[in-house]
Design a protein around this motif. Structure first.
Motif, short mmCIF file in Angstrom:
data_model
loop_
_atom_site.label_atom_id
_atom_site.label_comp_id
_atom_site.label_asym_id
_atom_site.label_seq_id
_atom_site.Cartn_x
_atom_site.Cartn_y
_atom_site.Cartn_z
N ALA A 231 -28.20 17.02 -7.88
CA ALA A 231 -29.64 16.86 -7.68
C ALA A 231 -30.19 15.75 -8.58
N GLU A 232 -29.69 15.70 -9.81
CA GLU A 232 -30.11 14.62 -10.72
C GLU A 232 -29.77 13.26 -10.13
N TYR A 233 -28.58 13.15 -9.56
CA TYR A 233 -28.15 11.88 -8.98
C TYR A 233 -29.04 11.48 -7.80
N GLU A 234 -29.26 12.39 -6.88
CA GLU A 234 -30.05 12.08 -5.69
C GLU A 234 -31.50 11.76 -6.07
N TYR A 235 -32.05 12.53 -7.03
CA TYR A 235 -33.43 12.30 -7.45
C TYR A 235 -33.55 10.94 -8.16
N GLY A 236 -32.55 10.63 -8.99
CA GLY A 236 -32.55 9.34 -9.66
C GLY A 236 -32.53 8.19 -8.68
N CYS A 237 -31.71 8.30 -7.62
CA CYS A 237 -31.64 7.25 -6.59
C CYS A 237 -32.98 7.09 -5.88
N LYS B 174 -37.78 5.88 -14.37
CA LYS B 174 -37.36 7.22 -14.80
C LYS B 174 -36.08 7.66 -14.09
N GLY B 175 -35.82 7.03 -12.95
CA GLY B 175 -34.59 7.36 -12.23
C GLY B 175 -33.34 7.09 -13.04
N LEU B 176 -33.38 6.12 -13.96
CA LEU B 176 -32.21 5.81 -14.80
C LEU B 176 -31.83 6.99 -15.65
N GLY B 177 -32.82 7.70 -16.18
CA GLY B 177 -32.53 8.88 -16.99
C GLY B 177 -31.84 9.96 -16.18
N HIS B 178 -32.29 10.15 -14.94
CA HIS B 178 -31.66 11.17 -14.09
C HIS B 178 -30.22 10.78 -13.73
N LEU B 179 -29.99 9.49 -13.48
CA LEU B 179 -28.62 9.05 -13.20
C LEU B 179 -27.73 9.27 -14.42
#
Length: 501
Positions: free
Chosen positions: A440-446, A455-460
């Motif tokens: 989920a972190e990956y998809e949300y970051g994308c 902010k997507g970089l932090g999730h990736l």
């Protein structure tokens, strides 16, 4: 040698190769010859060392000395065998459907004509495979001591996409690799590179087992980067030489057009054609069309997608890197004297022109072979997709607040797989306790990066830290974003941190 030092070395060698091409080629030959002399010397030294040890043990006439000699021989024998085998190393036979002269007389006539023009060696085997590519391969029969079998390997998708003249330029390019002094040196350097890489890997695997392996691994570790840099630069120079051969034999215009078509269409096949075909497995137990039968039509129908000013500009703007001996598209085309120009849609493919009446039979043969290879996995995917999409509909009917944590994760993953990532679902899941939720972190970051939200970089980064399987994907997405909207140095630093975990 670190990456920055290696890169600087390659760039300096490229300058040397451009200014003094003959001298540089001689330098690489000398470097390789000296390496072989060292290997021969190593074999001789090992043999002499063992002989002296044997004589000393026999003169002493003691059981203990003979036992120590046996242990020494047991210790040294693998080193001796590994080095000896390098001189007789045989590369695997390339795979592909053998084409005989009776199968494709026009293709063989083209090869004969080029051989006569270039006074080159015979092509012993012509193979047809399922890659979007063409290649020539020299397989040594006696390792270092000579004797080669030449294989010309042509991809059926490639032949279905190119015009006859563009295909002739490709064949001339590949044949140019084994013609004249350039071809002989190229083949020799290629075999050397294979030899030393195999030797380095073999000895490196055993470096921790004994002192001799450790010493050899250390010596090769210093030699290999230096040697690889020289042979890399020579290999890239050879690509320009082969392109020149194609231009001289066939012409600059078809050569340049084929280079551009191959670059653009090759990307479209990977990014659009195959994914579109394979997505059918989500809804059908058998594809509506088989790949090779559909390619000719798809290439023409998709012309407006792959042959655009945007796709050409993207390909034209890319630079040569250290991971491919082929120069960048722009450099290769400009070396022919031609300019950046979209290739025209073709009426008759090289397959139709050079394979003639056998084309349909070969296409059907490749289709059936592909289906037999993919059928089991395809049907397994269809069964999984049927169950998963039914489950997705079931989860969609319930309010988010009513779903358990496991069901929320399931909804997030399935919606990303079969529809598109759902920003609302992902944000709701990530707000729940009980994480981490790496997918989920990956998809949300994308999703965030697609909307220019940093902010997507932090999730990736979180996704890569929580799941090593996502680390490389997350690093690539973040690198592309930062390189596009920031600077490449910042992008590389961020990427390195994510990969390191």
């Amino acid at each position: 040698m670190d990456q920055q030092t290696y890169t600087s070395l390659v760039h300096s060698l490229e300058v040397d190769a451009t200014i003094h091409p003959g001298r540089f080629r001689g330098k690489v030959i000398l470097l390789g010859s000296m390496a072989y002399l060292v290997l021969f010397g190593l074999l001789a030294a090992l043999a002499l060392l063992f002989w002296f040890a044997f004589e000393a043990a026999r003169a002493a006439d003691r059981a203990g000395s003979l036992i120590r000699l046996g242990l020494f021989a047991l210790f040294m024998a693998p080193v001796f065998v590994v080095v000896l085998r390098m001189f007789f190393m045989r590369l695997p036979v390339p795979e592909g459907r053998v084409l005989l002269r009776a199968d494709a007389p026009k293709l063989f006539g083209l090869i004969d004509k080029m051989r006569k023009q270039l006074k080159g060696p015979p092509i012993h085997h012509v193979l047809l495979d399922d890659e979007f590519n063409a290649a020539i391969f020299q397989r040594p029969r006696l390792g270092l001591f000579g004797g080669h079998t030449n294989y010309l390997i042509l991809g059926l998708p490639y032949m279905l996409s190119m015009s006859p003249q563009e295909m002739a330029a490709t064949v001339a390019h590949e044949y140019g690799h084994v013609c004249g002094n350039h071809g002989k040196v190229s083949a020799w350097i290629y075999r050397q590179r294979q030899t030393f890489t195999a030797l380095y890997q073999q000895i490196g695997d055993g470096a921790g087992d004994n002192l001799v392996y450790g010493l050899l691994a250390g010596l090769l570790g210093k030699f290999m980067p230096y040697y690889s840099a020289h042979t890399f630069v020579l290999s890239r120079q050879n690509e320009y030489d082969a392109d020149l051969t194609a231009t001289e034999l066939v012409g600059a215009k078809p050569n340049a057009a084929g280079l551009i078509r191959g670059e653009l269409l090759g990307r479209w096949i990977d990014e659009e054609f195959w994914p579109t075909l394979l997505r059918q497995a989500d809804t059908r137990d058998k594809p509506a069309f088989l790949p090779f039968s559909a390619m000719g039509t798809a290439f023409k129908a998709g012309y407006g997608q792959w042959a655009t000013s945007e796709t050409l500009a993207r390909a034209w703007g890319e630079k040569s890197d250290l991971y491919d001996t082929h120069p960048a598209l722009r450099e290769r085309v400009e070396a022919t004297g031609e300019r950046c120009k979209l290739p025209a849609c073709i009426d008759v493919s090289a397959a139709e022109a050079l394979l003639g009446g056998r084309t349909r039979m070969l296409v059907d043969e490749f289709d059936q072979r592909w289906w037999q290879r993919e059928k089991k996995e395809w049907r397994a995917r269809f069964q999984y997709a049927s169950r998963a999409q039914a489950r997705l509909l079931e989860l969609r009917r319930a309010p988010l607040d009513a779903l358990k944590l496991q069901e929320l994760q399931e909804l997030a993953v399935l919606s990303a797989e079969f529809e598109q990532p759902d920003k609302v679902v992902l944000a709701h899941l990530l707000a729940q306790p009980g994480g981490p939720f790496p997918r989920a972190e990956y998809e949300y970051g994308c999703l965030l990066l697609a909307g220019r939200d940093d902010k997507g970089l932090g999730h990736l980064a979180n996704a890569g830290a929580a799941d090593a399987r996502l680390r490389d994907k997350a690093a690539r997405v973040g690198f592309s974003y930062l390189a596009k909207y920031g600077d490449e140095r910042q992008a590389q630093q961020w990427c390195d941190r994510v990969v390191a975990g």
